[in-house]
Design a protein around this motif. Structure first.
Motif, short mmCIF file in Angstrom:
data_model
loop_
_atom_site.label_atom_id
_atom_site.label_comp_id
_atom_site.label_asym_id
_atom_site.label_seq_id
_atom_site.Cartn_x
_atom_site.Cartn_y
_atom_site.Cartn_z
N HIS A 142 2.05 0.53 -1.86
CA HIS A 142 0.85 1.33 -1.67
C HIS A 142 1.23 2.69 -1.11
CE1 HIS A 142 -2.00 -2.25 -1.93
NE2 HIS A 142 -0.79 -2.81 -1.85
N PHE A 143 0.65 3.74 -1.67
CA PHE A 143 0.91 5.11 -1.24
C PHE A 143 -0.38 5.77 -0.74
CE2 PHE A 143 4.30 4.23 -4.17
CZ PHE A 143 5.38 5.00 -3.77
N SER A 144 -0.23 6.59 0.28
CA SER A 144 -1.33 7.47 0.70
C SER A 144 -0.73 8.75 1.24
CB SER A 144 -2.23 6.80 1.74
OG SER A 144 -1.49 6.47 2.89
N LEU A 145 -1.46 9.86 1.08
CA LEU A 145 -1.06 11.15 1.64
C LEU A 145 -2.07 11.54 2.72
CD1 LEU A 145 -0.17 13.25 -1.55
CD2 LEU A 145 1.39 12.03 -0.03
N PHE A 146 -1.54 11.99 3.83
CA PHE A 146 -2.39 12.44 4.93
C PHE A 146 -2.17 13.94 5.17
CE2 PHE A 146 -3.20 8.12 5.60
CZ PHE A 146 -4.20 7.96 6.56
N GLU A 147 -3.26 14.63 5.46
CA GLU A 147 -3.22 16.01 5.93
C GLU A 147 -3.56 15.97 7.41
OE1 GLU A 147 -4.60 18.90 2.43
OE2 GLU A 147 -6.07 17.33 2.83
N GLY A 148 -2.56 16.06 8.27
CA GLY A 148 -2.78 15.83 9.69
C GLY A 148 -3.17 14.39 9.90
N ASP A 149 -4.34 14.16 10.50
CA ASP A 149 -4.81 12.78 10.71
C ASP A 149 -5.89 12.39 9.70
OD1 ASP A 149 -6.85 14.37 11.63
OD2 ASP A 149 -7.03 13.41 13.59
N GLN A 150 -6.04 13.18 8.63
CA GLN A 150 -7.06 12.91 7.62
C GLN A 150 -6.41 12.40 6.34
OE1 GLN A 150 -10.55 13.34 8.17
NE2 GLN A 150 -9.74 13.53 10.26
N ASN A 151 -6.94 11.30 5.81
CA ASN A 151 -6.44 10.73 4.57
C ASN A 151 -6.87 11.61 3.40
OD1 ASN A 151 -5.79 9.17 2.31
ND2 ASN A 151 -6.26 7.24 3.33
N ALA A 152 -5.90 12.25 2.74
CA ALA A 152 -6.21 13.18 1.66
C ALA A 152 -6.65 12.48 0.38
CB ALA A 152 -4.98 14.05 1.36
N PHE A 153 -6.53 11.16 0.33
CA PHE A 153 -6.95 10.39 -0.85
C PHE A 153 -8.43 10.00 -0.80
CE2 PHE A 153 -2.64 8.49 -2.42
CZ PHE A 153 -2.22 9.76 -2.74
#
Length: 446
Positions: free
Chosen positions: A246-257
């Motif tokens: 499973h992959f996820s991208l975060f911008e700071g503490d926010q889930n960009a997905f």
């Protein structure tokens, strides 16, 4: 000397650690190690430890053999299976050239470059691997010519007092003792087949964790008079071992997905990330599925995805969007289901992350989600509906990889060439080998 390094030296002294193993991998992900005496650790932090790179598959030529191992103090862990009589620890290493530059041959560095690329785009990537493997009575074949599993249990079966259950309990305890949190573990579909799912971690740490898990699993298996294998397909009639990630991208503490109200709560960034991986999936498959045997798993049918596709909770799709907790921002993620458990996690995570970032940078459009059971369709139906197949053999996969423009960009020319050379040699060995299948089928009738 930084704080991590000072803490390592203090821990070594406080625990009377006798050996410190420096870990790194070759181009196909085989773990390498050298044992360092405690008195030499400080010098290794400052100057590195020299070794012969020409003796490691995929590293350097004989005339350029001098290389350095630089321990990563943040990965220091005591190894619980070594006991307390002669306490032993390990650290993963970065591989450097004699002038102190990162080696282009180091798979860990290949992944770090993609991590840095993501950081320049404002992202931190997290992964959550689900690692499957078989627990066997030994590494020898039985009288029927088949591997001998430790049990005949199936998916989620609870076998009181069984070898697998006791094994998993001990393995999870040992993983947590080396700082690797486990989400859950269970018996998988095949006889003797097990799965251990690791908690989310940053992608480089996650790759380190996979390498450590393989070592832990094999050590614990020996404690139970068993043998663990991550071979993708050891049984013809049973499911193989994958490593769905499973992959996820975060911008700071926010889930960009995550995007509330969007289809499947998927943001534009998530859709472009999926599109990037799908577009480049055929050419990266040689890395995620790097052995001749990998394609026996990939084309075995069932829920193993062999066609380029994505969908919501569609387990026949190559990429799946799980929605266990659809309104929870942090749980938004995508799952790549093609990768197998024998992969080099550094290179596989590098090409998957790199392909996803390529989709974001170039604004790839994502095709509609598939709701079909793709494996149940005929070849004609799949062709008409536009489902592109993944490579059918290692040979096909290497051809597509060799024609790729993106793979050498992600892997670097050195690793790209070394990997192809290693795998082409494997295919040549396989191609000329006479198998028991051929002898049984042809010898008596031709």
């Amino acid at each position: 000397m930084n704080q991590h390094q000072e803490n390592v030296l203090r821990t070594i002294e406080d625990n009377d650690v006798r050996f410190i193993r420096l870990w790194f991998t070759d181009v196909v992900g085989v773990l390498k190690s050298v044992a360092l005496a405690p008195a030499e650790v400080e010098a290794a932090f400052e100057e590195g430890l020299g070794f012969d790179g020409s003796s490691i598959d995929g590293y350097t030529r004989a005339q350029e053999s001098d290389m350095l191992l630089k321990p990563d103090a943040g990965t220091f862990q005591l190894l619980p299976w070594r006991g307390m009589d002669e306490p032993t620890a390990r650290m993963f290493c970065d591989v450097l050239t004699p002038d102190g530059e990162p080696s282009a041959a180091d798979p860990r560095h290949v992944l770090r470059k993609q991590v840095e690329r993501a950081a320049r785009m404002g992202f931190t990537c997290y992964t959550h691997p689900e690692v499957e493997f078989f627990l066997l009575r030994s590494d020898e074949l039985g009288p029927d010519g088949e591997p001998q599993p430790v049990d005949r249990a199936g998916y989620f079966d609870h076998v009181p007092g069984g070898v697998s259950q006791n094994f998993r309990r001990r393995a999870v305890t040992m993983l947590e003792a080396v700082g690797i949190p486990v989400e859950f573990s269970h018996h998988e579909n095949g006889p003797g087949q097990n799965e251990i799912d690791l908690r989310y971690a940053e992608i480089l740490e996650s790759a380190d964790n996979v390498m450590t898990l393989r070592t832990v699993i094999k050590e614990v298996a020996l404690m139970h008079n068993s043998y663990a294998t991550f071979m993708p397909k050891p049984f013809s009639q049973h499911a193989g071992s994958g490593m769905h990630t499973h992959f996820s991208l975060f911008e700071g503490d926010q889930n960009a997905f995550f995007e509330p109200g969007a289809e499947f709560q998927l943001s534009t960034i998530a859709r472009q990330f999926i599109a990037g991986i799908l577009k480049h999936a055929p050419e990266l498959t040689a890395v995620t599925n790097q052995f001749v045997n990998s394609y026996k798993r990939l084309w075995a049918g069932g829920e193993v995805p062999a066609y380029v596709s994505w969908g919501h909770n569609n387990r026949s799709a190559l990429m799946r969007v799980p929605l266990y907790k659809p309104n929870k921002r942090d749980s938004a993620r995508v799952e790549y289901r093609g990768i197998d458990s024998a992969t080099n996690p550094y290179l596989s995570y590098a090409v998957l992350l790199g392909a996803g970032l390529e989709g974001i940078e170039k604004g790839y459009e994502l095709a509609p989600a598939s709701t079909d059971d793709i494996g149940a369709l005929t070849n004609y139906e799949r062709r008409v509906m536009g489902y592109e197949p993944l490579p059918g053999t290692l040979h096909d996969a290497l051809r597509l990889m060799s024609e790729s423009e993106l793979m050498p960009e992600i892997l670097g020319e050195h690793v790209f060439s070394s990997f192809l050379r290693n795998k082409e040699a494997e295919w040549d060995d396989y191609r000329v080998n006479i198998s028991p299948f051929e002898l049984n089928r042809y010898l008596g009738v031709l």
